[in-house]
Write a protein that holds these residues in place. Structure first.
Motif, mmCIF file in Angstrom:
data_model
loop_
_atom_site.group_PDB
_atom_site.id
_atom_site.type_symbol
_atom_site.label_atom_id
_atom_site.label_comp_id
_atom_site.label_asym_id
_atom_site.label_seq_id
_atom_site.Cartn_x
_atom_site.Cartn_y
_atom_site.Cartn_z
ATOM 1 N N LYS A 88 0.846 -1.184 0.000
ATOM 2 C CA LYS A 88 0.000 0.000 0.000
ATOM 3 C C LYS A 88 0.885 1.240 0.000
ATOM 4 C CE LYS A 88 -2.319 -0.610 3.753
ATOM 5 N NZ LYS A 88 -3.312 -0.679 4.824
ATOM 6 N N THR A 89 0.297 2.363 -0.347
ATOM 7 C CA THR A 89 1.020 3.620 -0.274
ATOM 8 C C THR A 89 1.463 3.841 1.167
ATOM 9 O OG1 THR A 89 -0.294 4.534 -2.068
ATOM 10 C CG2 THR A 89 0.870 6.116 -0.664
ATOM 11 N N GLY A 90 2.739 4.146 1.344
ATOM 12 C CA GLY A 90 3.274 4.368 2.679
ATOM 13 C C GLY A 90 2.994 5.769 3.192
ATOM 14 N N LYS A 91 3.389 6.017 4.435
ATOM 15 C CA LYS A 91 3.133 7.307 5.081
ATOM 16 C C LYS A 91 4.181 8.357 4.748
ATOM 17 C CE LYS A 91 0.498 5.287 8.784
ATOM 18 N NZ LYS A 91 0.702 4.000 9.322
ATOM 19 N N THR A 92 5.336 7.924 4.253
ATOM 20 C CA THR A 92 6.423 8.853 3.949
ATOM 21 C C THR A 92 6.149 9.580 2.635
ATOM 22 O OG1 THR A 92 8.025 7.455 5.092
ATOM 23 C CG2 THR A 92 8.904 9.056 3.516
ATOM 24 N N ILE A 93 6.356 10.883 2.657
ATOM 25 C CA ILE A 93 6.243 11.691 1.441
ATOM 26 C C ILE A 93 7.610 12.295 1.164
ATOM 27 C CG2 ILE A 93 5.175 13.720 0.381
ATOM 28 C CD1 ILE A 93 2.743 13.175 2.224
ATOM 29 N N ILE A 94 8.133 12.011 -0.021
ATOM 30 C CA ILE A 94 9.426 12.557 -0.431
ATOM 31 C C ILE A 94 9.177 13.455 -1.634
ATOM 32 C CG2 ILE A 94 11.724 12.004 -1.308
ATOM 33 C CD1 ILE A 94 11.526 9.336 0.217
ATOM 34 N N GLU A 95 9.528 14.713 -1.491
ATOM 35 C CA GLU A 95 9.284 15.690 -2.557
ATOM 36 C C GLU A 95 10.289 15.582 -3.703
ATOM 37 O OE1 GLU A 95 6.649 17.608 -2.630
ATOM 38 O OE2 GLU A 95 5.956 17.075 -0.618
ATOM 39 N N ASN A 96 11.497 15.133 -3.415
ATOM 40 C CA ASN A 96 12.554 15.044 -4.415
ATOM 41 C C ASN A 96 12.253 13.898 -5.387
ATOM 42 O OD1 ASN A 96 14.984 14.268 -5.764
ATOM 43 N ND2 ASN A 96 16.181 15.368 -4.220
ATOM 44 N N LYS A 97 11.851 14.257 -6.606
ATOM 45 C CA LYS A 97 11.436 13.256 -7.601
ATOM 46 C C LYS A 97 12.576 12.310 -7.983
ATOM 47 C CE LYS A 97 7.780 16.081 -9.586
ATOM 48 N NZ LYS A 97 6.558 15.393 -9.310
ATOM 49 N N GLU A 98 13.794 12.815 -8.010
ATOM 50 C CA GLU A 98 14.938 11.961 -8.351
ATOM 51 C C GLU A 98 15.154 10.901 -7.267
ATOM 52 O OE1 GLU A 98 19.720 12.259 -9.238
ATOM 53 O OE2 GLU A 98 18.483 14.056 -9.543
ATOM 54 N N GLU A 99 15.008 11.305 -6.010
ATOM 55 C CA GLU A 99 15.158 10.351 -4.910
ATOM 56 C C GLU A 99 14.069 9.282 -4.971
ATOM 57 O OE1 GLU A 99 15.287 10.189 -0.013
ATOM 58 O OE2 GLU A 99 15.211 12.149 -1.012
ATOM 59 N N VAL A 100 12.829 9.697 -5.239
ATOM 60 C CA VAL A 100 11.714 8.752 -5.364
ATOM 61 C C VAL A 100 11.982 7.790 -6.524
ATOM 62 C CG1 VAL A 100 9.253 8.525 -5.914
ATOM 63 C CG2 VAL A 100 10.020 10.289 -4.301
ATOM 64 N N SER A 101 12.443 8.334 -7.630
ATOM 65 C CA SER A 101 12.754 7.512 -8.806
ATOM 66 C C SER A 101 13.825 6.477 -8.481
ATOM 67 C CB SER A 101 13.198 8.415 -9.952
ATOM 68 O OG SER A 101 13.529 7.645 -11.074
ATOM 69 N N ASN A 102 14.853 6.900 -7.768
ATOM 70 C CA ASN A 102 15.925 5.973 -7.383
ATOM 71 C C ASN A 102 15.426 4.885 -6.431
ATOM 72 O OD1 ASN A 102 17.946 7.106 -8.959
ATOM 73 N ND2 ASN A 102 18.563 8.546 -7.355
ATOM 74 N N LEU A 103 14.532 5.262 -5.506
ATOM 75 C CA LEU A 103 13.982 4.274 -4.577
ATOM 76 C C LEU A 103 13.147 3.229 -5.324
ATOM 77 C CD1 LEU A 103 13.066 6.618 -1.596
ATOM 78 C CD2 LEU A 103 14.799 4.803 -1.587
ATOM 79 N N PHE A 104 12.358 3.683 -6.304
ATOM 80 C CA PHE A 104 11.545 2.727 -7.058
ATOM 81 C C PHE A 104 12.383 1.917 -8.044
ATOM 82 C CE2 PHE A 104 7.889 4.990 -5.306
ATOM 83 C CZ PHE A 104 7.122 3.893 -4.928
ATOM 84 N N LYS A 105 13.471 2.490 -8.514
ATOM 85 C CA LYS A 105 14.403 1.707 -9.335
ATOM 86 C C LYS A 105 14.984 0.578 -8.479
ATOM 87 C CE LYS A 105 18.491 2.095 -12.237
ATOM 88 N NZ LYS A 105 19.838 1.980 -11.765
ATOM 89 N N GLY A 106 15.370 0.923 -7.254
ATOM 90 C CA GLY A 106 15.866 -0.082 -6.318
ATOM 91 C C GLY A 106 14.801 -1.112 -5.972
ATOM 92 N N HIS A 107 13.555 -0.672 -5.893
ATOM 93 C CA HIS A 107 12.424 -1.569 -5.640
ATOM 94 C C HIS A 107 12.331 -2.619 -6.748
ATOM 95 C CE1 HIS A 107 8.260 -2.768 -4.761
ATOM 96 N NE2 HIS A 107 7.908 -2.382 -5.979
ATOM 97 N N MET A 108 12.431 -2.170 -8.015
ATOM 98 C CA MET A 108 12.357 -3.092 -9.152
ATOM 99 C C MET A 108 13.563 -4.038 -9.181
ATOM 100 S SD MET A 108 9.457 -2.404 -10.357
ATOM 101 C CE MET A 108 9.480 -3.426 -11.818
ATOM 102 N N GLU A 109 14.742 -3.517 -8.876
ATOM 103 C CA GLU A 109 15.943 -4.363 -8.821
ATOM 104 C C GLU A 109 15.825 -5.413 -7.715
ATOM 105 O OE1 GLU A 109 18.984 -1.399 -8.363
ATOM 106 O OE2 GLU A 109 19.044 -0.957 -10.516
#
Length: 151
Positions: free
Chosen positions: A49-70
């Motif tokens: 589910k969508t978590g409680k953390t909100i990260i405004e930095n789109k590059e950081e979010v992108s990197n986290l989801f890239k790591g999620h896929m890896e």
């Protein structure tokens, strides 16, 4: 007459409750997959589910989801992840599911800590035991053959 009728009823009803051996049963395959007598075993089902953390930095979010896929790929390669996939847009904040090839919630929690998006709180995981076909892991053999594009 009633005695014969009762006897016939008991004989036929007993047949209805008898289990017959499956002529296609492969004991070596069943053993290799950890099957019980019904061809089933326990996994853990994870609802993301969508978590409680909100990260405004789109590059950081992108990197986290890239790591999620890896991480998904690593868990699949290790035989720990059997099913993964996202949900379509919905009002319940459901993002996706995992079916992990582990029996306990504790084992699943350890594996999920290797996911950067979960660790960062962008995704939240609800975990529950799930009883399903022990042949489920064999679907992965064919899944790579039907993906035209890789992630």
């Amino acid at each position: 007459m009633k005695t014969y009728l009762l006897l016939a009823l008991l004989l036929f009803s007993n047949k209805a409750f008898c289990q017959e051996l499956n002529p296609k049963y492969d004991s070596a395959l069943a053993d290799s997959l950890g099957s019980d007598d019904y061809g089933m075993k326990y996994y853990t089902f994870v609802l993301l589910k969508t978590g409680k953390t909100i990260i405004e930095n789109k590059e950081e979010v992108s990197n986290l989801f890239k790591g999620h896929m890896e991480n998904i790929q690593k868990l699949a390669d290790d035989g720990k992840l059997i099913v993964a996939g996202p949900f379509g847009k919905n009002e319940r904040n459901y993002r996706g599911i995992f079916i992990l090839n582990v029996k306990t919630i504790e084992e699943a929690e350890v594996l999920l800590q290797s996911d950067p998006a979960i660790k960062a709180g962008l995704l939240e995981a609800e975990i529950t035991p799930w009883y399903g076909s022990s042949a489920l892991p064999t679907y992965l053999e064919n899944s790579e053959k039907v993906n035209k594009y890789s992630f």
